[in-house]
Motif scaffolding. Sequence first.
Motif, PDB file in Angstrom:
ATOM      1  N   ILE A  35     -12.161   2.871  -5.308  1.00  0.00           N
ATOM      2  CA  ILE A  35     -11.676   3.262  -3.983  1.00  0.00           C
ATOM      3  C   ILE A  35     -10.189   2.951  -3.864  1.00  0.00           C
ATOM      4  CG2 ILE A  35     -13.892   2.931  -2.787  1.00  0.00           C
ATOM      5  CD1 ILE A  35     -12.755   0.221  -1.785  1.00  0.00           C
ATOM      6  N   GLU A  36      -9.554   3.593  -2.912  1.00  0.00           N
ATOM      7  CA  GLU A  36      -8.164   3.307  -2.590  1.00  0.00           C
ATOM      8  C   GLU A  36      -8.022   1.834  -2.250  1.00  0.00           C
ATOM      9  OE1 GLU A  36      -4.169   3.869  -1.949  1.00  0.00           O
ATOM     10  OE2 GLU A  36      -5.531   5.439  -2.620  1.00  0.00           O
ATOM     11  N   GLY A  37      -7.012   1.194  -2.832  1.00  0.00           N
ATOM     12  CA  GLY A  37      -6.717  -0.192  -2.500  1.00  0.00           C
ATOM     13  C   GLY A  37      -7.504  -1.235  -3.262  1.00  0.00           C
ATOM     14  N   ASP A  38      -8.271  -0.837  -4.302  1.00  0.00           N
ATOM     15  CA  ASP A  38      -9.079  -1.816  -5.031  1.00  0.00           C
ATOM     16  C   ASP A  38      -8.266  -2.651  -6.022  1.00  0.00           C
ATOM     17  OD1 ASP A  38      -8.708   0.033  -7.101  1.00  0.00           O
ATOM     18  OD2 ASP A  38     -10.820   0.614  -7.209  1.00  0.00           O
ATOM     19  N   GLY A  39      -6.993  -2.322  -6.243  1.00  0.00           N
ATOM     20  CA  GLY A  39      -6.150  -3.100  -7.144  1.00  0.00           C
ATOM     21  C   GLY A  39      -6.433  -2.888  -8.610  1.00  0.00           C
ATOM     22  N   ILE A  40      -7.210  -1.862  -8.934  1.00  0.00           N
ATOM     23  CA  ILE A  40      -7.559  -1.575 -10.321  1.00  0.00           C
ATOM     24  C   ILE A  40      -6.580  -0.566 -10.903  1.00  0.00           C
ATOM     25  CG2 ILE A  40      -9.279  -0.454 -11.806  1.00  0.00           C
ATOM     26  CD1 ILE A  40     -11.442  -1.631  -9.998  1.00  0.00           C
ATOM     27  N   SER A  41      -6.083  -0.851 -12.108  1.00  0.00           N
ATOM     28  CA  SER A  41      -5.351   0.150 -12.880  1.00  0.00           C
ATOM     29  C   SER A  41      -6.416   1.013 -13.549  1.00  0.00           C
ATOM     30  CB  SER A  41      -4.447  -0.511 -13.911  1.00  0.00           C
ATOM     31  OG  SER A  41      -3.426  -1.259 -13.281  1.00  0.00           O
ATOM     32  N   PRO A  42      -6.382   2.336 -13.327  1.00  0.00           N
ATOM     33  CA  PRO A  42      -7.507   3.195 -13.720  1.00  0.00           C
ATOM     34  C   PRO A  42      -7.661   3.425 -15.220  1.00  0.00           C
ATOM     35  CG  PRO A  42      -5.740   4.514 -12.826  1.00  0.00           C
ATOM     36  CD  PRO A  42      -5.326   3.086 -12.655  1.00  0.00           C
ATOM     37  N   LEU A  43      -8.811   3.041 -15.738  1.00  0.00           N
ATOM     38  CA  LEU A  43      -9.175   3.245 -17.133  1.00  0.00           C
ATOM     39  C   LEU A  43      -8.997   4.719 -17.487  1.00  0.00           C
ATOM     40  CD1 LEU A  43     -10.503   1.809 -19.589  1.00  0.00           C
ATOM     41  CD2 LEU A  43     -12.701   2.544 -18.659  1.00  0.00           C
ATOM     42  N   GLY A  44      -8.364   4.983 -18.624  1.00  0.00           N
ATOM     43  CA  GLY A  44      -8.174   6.358 -19.075  1.00  0.00           C
ATOM     44  C   GLY A  44      -6.735   6.622 -19.455  1.00  0.00           C
ATOM     45  N   ILE A  71      15.615   9.180  -6.033  1.00  0.00           N
ATOM     46  CA  ILE A  71      14.830   8.830  -4.847  1.00  0.00           C
ATOM     47  C   ILE A  71      15.772   8.816  -3.652  1.00  0.00           C
ATOM     48  CG2 ILE A  71      13.501   6.997  -3.720  1.00  0.00           C
ATOM     49  CD1 ILE A  71      12.653   6.081  -6.563  1.00  0.00           C
ATOM     50  N   ALA A  72      15.346   9.453  -2.564  1.00  0.00           N
ATOM     51  CA  ALA A  72      16.107   9.452  -1.314  1.00  0.00           C
ATOM     52  C   ALA A  72      15.557   8.367  -0.392  1.00  0.00           C
ATOM     53  CB  ALA A  72      16.014  10.816  -0.636  1.00  0.00           C
ATOM     54  N   MET A  73      16.370   7.934   0.544  1.00  0.00           N
ATOM     55  CA  MET A  73      15.961   6.860   1.458  1.00  0.00           C
ATOM     56  C   MET A  73      14.713   7.219   2.261  1.00  0.00           C
ATOM     57  SD  MET A  73      19.632   5.435   2.767  1.00  0.00           S
ATOM     58  CE  MET A  73      19.021   3.933   3.490  1.00  0.00           C
ATOM     59  N   ASP A  74      14.454   8.499   2.476  1.00  0.00           N
ATOM     60  CA  ASP A  74      13.301   8.914   3.279  1.00  0.00           C
ATOM     61  C   ASP A  74      12.098   9.344   2.444  1.00  0.00           C
ATOM     62  OD1 ASP A  74      14.418  11.299   2.362  1.00  0.00           O
ATOM     63  OD2 ASP A  74      14.305  12.315   4.302  1.00  0.00           O
ATOM     64  N   ASP A  75      12.120   9.062   1.152  1.00  0.00           N
ATOM     65  CA  ASP A  75      10.984   9.429   0.297  1.00  0.00           C
ATOM     66  C   ASP A  75       9.842   8.427   0.440  1.00  0.00           C
ATOM     67  OD1 ASP A  75      12.094  11.736  -0.756  1.00  0.00           O
ATOM     68  OD2 ASP A  75      12.850  10.749  -2.566  1.00  0.00           O
ATOM     69  N   GLY A  76       8.631   8.949   0.472  1.00  0.00           N
ATOM     70  CA  GLY A  76       7.430   8.130   0.534  1.00  0.00           C
ATOM     71  C   GLY A  76       6.321   8.773  -0.274  1.00  0.00           C
ATOM     72  N   TRP A  77       5.163   8.085  -0.299  1.00  0.00           N
ATOM     73  CA  TRP A  77       3.984   8.591  -1.022  1.00  0.00           C
ATOM     74  C   TRP A  77       2.772   8.298  -0.152  1.00  0.00           C
ATOM     75  CZ3 TRP A  77       4.907  10.963  -5.704  1.00  0.00           C
ATOM     76  CH2 TRP A  77       3.787  11.442  -6.374  1.00  0.00           C
ATOM     77  N   CYS A  78       2.030   9.333   0.236  1.00  0.00           N
ATOM     78  CA  CYS A  78       0.885   9.179   1.140  1.00  0.00           C
ATOM     79  C   CYS A  78      -0.273   8.475   0.442  1.00  0.00           C
ATOM     80  CB  CYS A  78       0.441  10.547   1.655  1.00  0.00           C
ATOM     81  SG  CYS A  78      -0.960  10.466   2.795  1.00  0.00           S
ATOM     82  N   ASP A  79      -0.791   7.402   1.094  1.00  0.00           N
ATOM     83  CA  ASP A  79      -1.956   6.694   0.553  1.00  0.00           C
ATOM     84  C   ASP A  79      -3.110   6.650   1.555  1.00  0.00           C
ATOM     85  OD1 ASP A  79      -1.022   4.787   2.346  1.00  0.00           O
ATOM     86  OD2 ASP A  79      -0.488   3.322   0.811  1.00  0.00           O
ATOM     87  N   ALA A  80      -3.094   7.593   2.495  1.00  0.00           N
ATOM     88  CA  ALA A  80      -4.159   7.698   3.506  1.00  0.00           C
ATOM     89  C   ALA A  80      -5.201   8.706   3.019  1.00  0.00           C
ATOM     90  CB  ALA A  80      -3.570   8.140   4.845  1.00  0.00           C
ATOM     91  N   TYR A  86      -2.674  13.246   0.955  1.00  0.00           N
ATOM     92  CA  TYR A  86      -3.083  12.085   0.161  1.00  0.00           C
ATOM     93  C   TYR A  86      -2.661  12.249  -1.299  1.00  0.00           C
ATOM     94  CZ  TYR A  86      -6.126   8.660  -2.131  1.00  0.00           C
ATOM     95  OH  TYR A  86      -6.614   7.624  -2.893  1.00  0.00           O
ATOM     96  N   ASN A  87      -2.097  11.181  -1.848  1.00  0.00           N
ATOM     97  CA  ASN A  87      -1.600  11.115  -3.223  1.00  0.00           C
ATOM     98  C   ASN A  87      -0.551  12.182  -3.516  1.00  0.00           C
ATOM     99  OD1 ASN A  87      -1.386   9.791  -5.688  1.00  0.00           O
ATOM    100  ND2 ASN A  87      -2.827  11.171  -6.677  1.00  0.00           N
ATOM    101  N   ARG A  88       0.300  12.404  -2.542  1.00  0.00           N
ATOM    102  CA  ARG A  88       1.402  13.350  -2.680  1.00  0.00           C
ATOM    103  C   ARG A  88       2.676  12.727  -2.118  1.00  0.00           C
ATOM    104  NH1 ARG A  88      -1.151  16.613  -5.770  1.00  0.00           N
ATOM    105  NH2 ARG A  88      -2.649  18.040  -4.920  1.00  0.00           N
ATOM    106  N   PRO A  89       3.834  13.183  -2.609  1.00  0.00           N
ATOM    107  CA  PRO A  89       5.087  12.711  -2.017  1.00  0.00           C
ATOM    108  C   PRO A  89       5.234  13.244  -0.598  1.00  0.00           C
ATOM    109  CG  PRO A  89       5.505  14.384  -3.704  1.00  0.00           C
ATOM    110  CD  PRO A  89       4.035  14.120  -3.708  1.00  0.00           C
ATOM    111  N   VAL A 121      -6.904  16.506  -6.220  1.00  0.00           N
ATOM    112  CA  VAL A 121      -6.824  15.215  -5.543  1.00  0.00           C
ATOM    113  C   VAL A 121      -8.169  14.953  -4.880  1.00  0.00           C
ATOM    114  CG1 VAL A 121      -5.736  13.910  -3.683  1.00  0.00           C
ATOM    115  CG2 VAL A 121      -4.337  15.377  -5.140  1.00  0.00           C
ATOM    116  N   LEU A 122      -8.754  13.798  -5.166  1.00  0.00           N
ATOM    117  CA  LEU A 122     -10.025  13.404  -4.565  1.00  0.00           C
ATOM    118  C   LEU A 122      -9.751  12.288  -3.564  1.00  0.00           C
ATOM    119  CD1 LEU A 122     -12.157  13.332  -7.826  1.00  0.00           C
ATOM    120  CD2 LEU A 122     -12.010  15.168  -6.131  1.00  0.00           C
ATOM    121  N   PRO A 123     -10.047  12.497  -2.289  1.00  0.00           N
ATOM    122  CA  PRO A 123      -9.762  11.481  -1.271  1.00  0.00           C
ATOM    123  C   PRO A 123     -10.373  10.124  -1.622  1.00  0.00           C
ATOM    124  CG  PRO A 123     -10.407  13.540  -0.237  1.00  0.00           C
ATOM    125  CD  PRO A 123     -10.663  13.691  -1.712  1.00  0.00           C
TER     126      PRO A 123
END
Length: 171
Positions: A35-44, A71-80, A86-89, A121-123
């Motif tokens: 799941i999102e936020g589990d702190g795991i680096s994904p095997l593979g 990278i611009a000052m207003d760049d982010g990455w969606c983690d919702a 989700y999982n996009r800039p 992308v899988l939510p």
Amino acid sequence: MDLIVTKQGDIWQAACAGKVWRAGVGRSGIGVKRIEGDGISPLGCWPIRRVLFRADKLATAPVSVFPTDAIAMDDGWCDAPAHPDYNRPVKRPFAASHEALWRGDDLYDIVVVLGHNDDPVLPGAGSAVFLHVASPGYGPTEGCATLSRADLLAFLALARPETRLCFRDIG
């Protein structure tokens, strides 16, 4: 020629083309991402999509065969997970949960965007899994891999279009 991240004793390492560097991984080690936020680096093994860098912190763009952008000052990455981006800039300000790519520390001075959970992308299956600059002492990440700044630049100069980052050990 992949970058292979494994554990040797108590130390995480990354190896590529006969070079071996100290590395960092997620706070929960390497394993099956649940799941999102589990702190795991994904095997593979994950392809490299692009390289981002702080032009105000590096004199020149990293040497790389991958598309490279500042990278611009207003760049982010969606983690919702429920958001369509989700999982996009994204551009900040951004109403949904996201990471700022322009950070006050040096960790995102160089960011290698990996092809984890991006086609499709899988939510909730994990976002913003990057290879980036290590914290002092190679502290744990939220699920990314890290190398020192010098080692990351050396890796990028060696990498080829087919190079992937492979998380191999279940930690």
